[in-house]
Write an enzyme that holds these catalytic residues in place. Structure first.
Site, PDB file in Angstrom:
ATOM      1  N   ALA A  29      -5.921   5.357  -0.083  1.00 29.68           N
ATOM      2  CA  ALA A  29      -5.890   4.171  -0.944  1.00 29.68           C
ATOM      3  C   ALA A  29      -4.420   3.839  -1.205  1.00 29.68           C
ATOM      4  O   ALA A  29      -3.990   3.705  -2.355  1.00 29.68           O
ATOM      5  CB  ALA A  29      -6.673   4.387  -2.237  1.00 29.68           C
ATOM      6  N   LEU A  30      -3.687   3.727  -0.129  1.00 27.55           N
ATOM      7  CA  LEU A  30      -2.228   3.607  -0.209  1.00 27.55           C
ATOM      8  C   LEU A  30      -1.801   2.335  -0.939  1.00 27.55           C
ATOM      9  O   LEU A  30      -2.368   1.261  -0.724  1.00 27.55           O
ATOM     10  CB  LEU A  30      -1.622   3.624   1.197  1.00 27.55           C
ATOM     11  N   HIS A  34       3.081   4.699  -2.580  1.00 34.24           N
ATOM     12  CA  HIS A  34       3.044   5.500  -1.345  1.00 34.24           C
ATOM     13  C   HIS A  34       3.987   4.905  -0.306  1.00 34.24           C
ATOM     14  O   HIS A  34       4.695   5.625   0.390  1.00 34.24           O
ATOM     15  CB  HIS A  34       1.637   5.500  -0.735  1.00 34.24           C
ATOM     16  N   ASP A 147       3.753  12.276 -10.587  1.00 30.30           N
ATOM     17  CA  ASP A 147       3.046  13.551 -10.739  1.00 30.30           C
ATOM     18  C   ASP A 147       4.096  14.637 -10.944  1.00 30.30           C
ATOM     19  O   ASP A 147       4.314  15.492 -10.074  1.00 30.30           O
ATOM     20  CB  ASP A 147       2.180  13.811  -9.509  1.00 30.30           C
ATOM     21  N   GLN A 150       3.016  18.323 -10.765  1.00 31.52           N
ATOM     22  CA  GLN A 150       2.702  18.635  -9.359  1.00 31.52           C
ATOM     23  C   GLN A 150       3.991  18.882  -8.581  1.00 31.52           C
ATOM     24  O   GLN A 150       4.123  19.860  -7.843  1.00 31.52           O
ATOM     25  CB  GLN A 150       1.915  17.467  -8.746  1.00 31.52           C
ATOM     26  N   LEU A 181       2.222   2.657 -10.636  1.00 28.01           N
ATOM     27  CA  LEU A 181       1.202   2.473  -9.599  1.00 28.01           C
ATOM     28  C   LEU A 181       0.454   3.779  -9.355  1.00 28.01           C
ATOM     29  O   LEU A 181       1.045   4.855  -9.327  1.00 28.01           O
ATOM     30  CB  LEU A 181       1.839   1.965  -8.306  1.00 28.01           C
TER      31      LEU A 181
END
Ligand code: PAF
Length: 274
Positions: A29-30, A34, A147, A150, A181
């Site tokens: 779902a770029l 991304h 993130d 992460q 985003l």
């Protein structure tokens, strides 16, 4: 661009590559966020591999694994246009066997904040990222700062396991109103999208306070929580150092301010690095 769906196909496609490899792991779902990672990888490397794999081990029971947006055709087109060499889209059985050896994230970074709200999420994330980094054979791998936890855990894993890859942190990409985003933004109605701006507004307020000289984290958090009331449920507003230890005073150059909140049925996260 080669599309590889099996590990064998990926290894075969890699044989044709000479020079440095940049790698961008994704769950598909770029979006523009991304794309910014992919573009940076294209600029900095001779070849680029992108993976699209919705990793089941990082979703908790009852989370959105089945609903997670899957847009294979659009993702393929985006990668092709961006100059990606190999798009790796494996099936679950290519990536996992039963009774696997697992990596455990350390409590301090793996079971606080995101890890406290989603216990075990980071173990599954590290498991798949280890596999993907090894499979890609990348010199550099690109991850978004959105993130943040992460990113910190992956950086630690690479260091602790002496993995020969450079982790490249990349800036958060926001829409024109400030919303960070995320593939999960696709779940938001237009009314929810407006309320979701509370997250970036809270972070903006925090940044403004710090810039005005307010370094007490309790005072800053109070103001952020006030703004976050526009969301339907607040998971946390936190201020930590770059090791994810909660701090009482903001230290410029070593602080991350993070928020997590629900808008409707969508859980959103955002942060700012100070
Ligand atoms: O950030 C993501 O999209 C995922 O956590 C990642 C790094 C691709 C691992 O599944």
């Amino acid at each position: 661009m080669v599309i590889a769906r099996t590990i064998e196909e990926l290894q075969k496609a890699k044989e044709g590559l000479q020079g440095s490899i940049g790698f961008v792991p994704t769950m598909g779902a770029l979006h523009q966020g991304h794309l910014s990672l992919i573009q940076r990888a294209v600029e900095e490397n001779d070849h680029v591999i992108v993976s699209v794999f919705v990793n089941p081990t990082q979703f908790l029971e009852g989370e959105d694994l089945d609903a997670y947006p899957r847009r294979e055709a659009a993702d393929t087109q985006i990668c092709e246009r961006a100059g990606v060499d190999i798009l790796f889209m494996p099936t679950i059985d290519q990536m996992y066997e039963p009774d696997e050896l697992c990596i455990g994230a350390p409590a301090i970074r793996g079971y606080t904040l995101e890890g406290q709200k989603r216990p075990g999420h980071f173990d599954g994330m590290l498991q798949v990222v280890m596999k993907l980094l090894n499979l890609s054979g990348a010199d550099r791998a690109y991850f978004g700062k959105k993130d943040a936890q992460q990113l910190a855990l992956i950086t630690q894993m690479v260091r602790n396991y002496f993995m020969n890859v450079e982790i490249v942190p990349c800036e958060i990409i926001r829409d024109e109103k400030g919303l960070a985003l995320s593939s999960r933004n696709a779940y938001l109605s237009s009314e929810e999208k407006e309320r979701a701006l509370a997250l970036s507004r809270a972070l903006k307020r925090a940044t403004k306070l710090v810039m005005a000289g307010e370094h007490n984290t309790e005072t800053i958090k109070k103001e952020m929580l006030d703004i976050l009331k526009e969301a339907d449920r607040i998971d946390y507003a936190a201020i930590v150092d770059r090791d994810f230890i909660a701090i009482e005073e903001v230290e410029i150059g070593n602080t991350i301010i993070l928020v997590a909140a629900w808008v409707g049925k969508t859980r959103l996260i955002d942060n700012v690095w100070i």
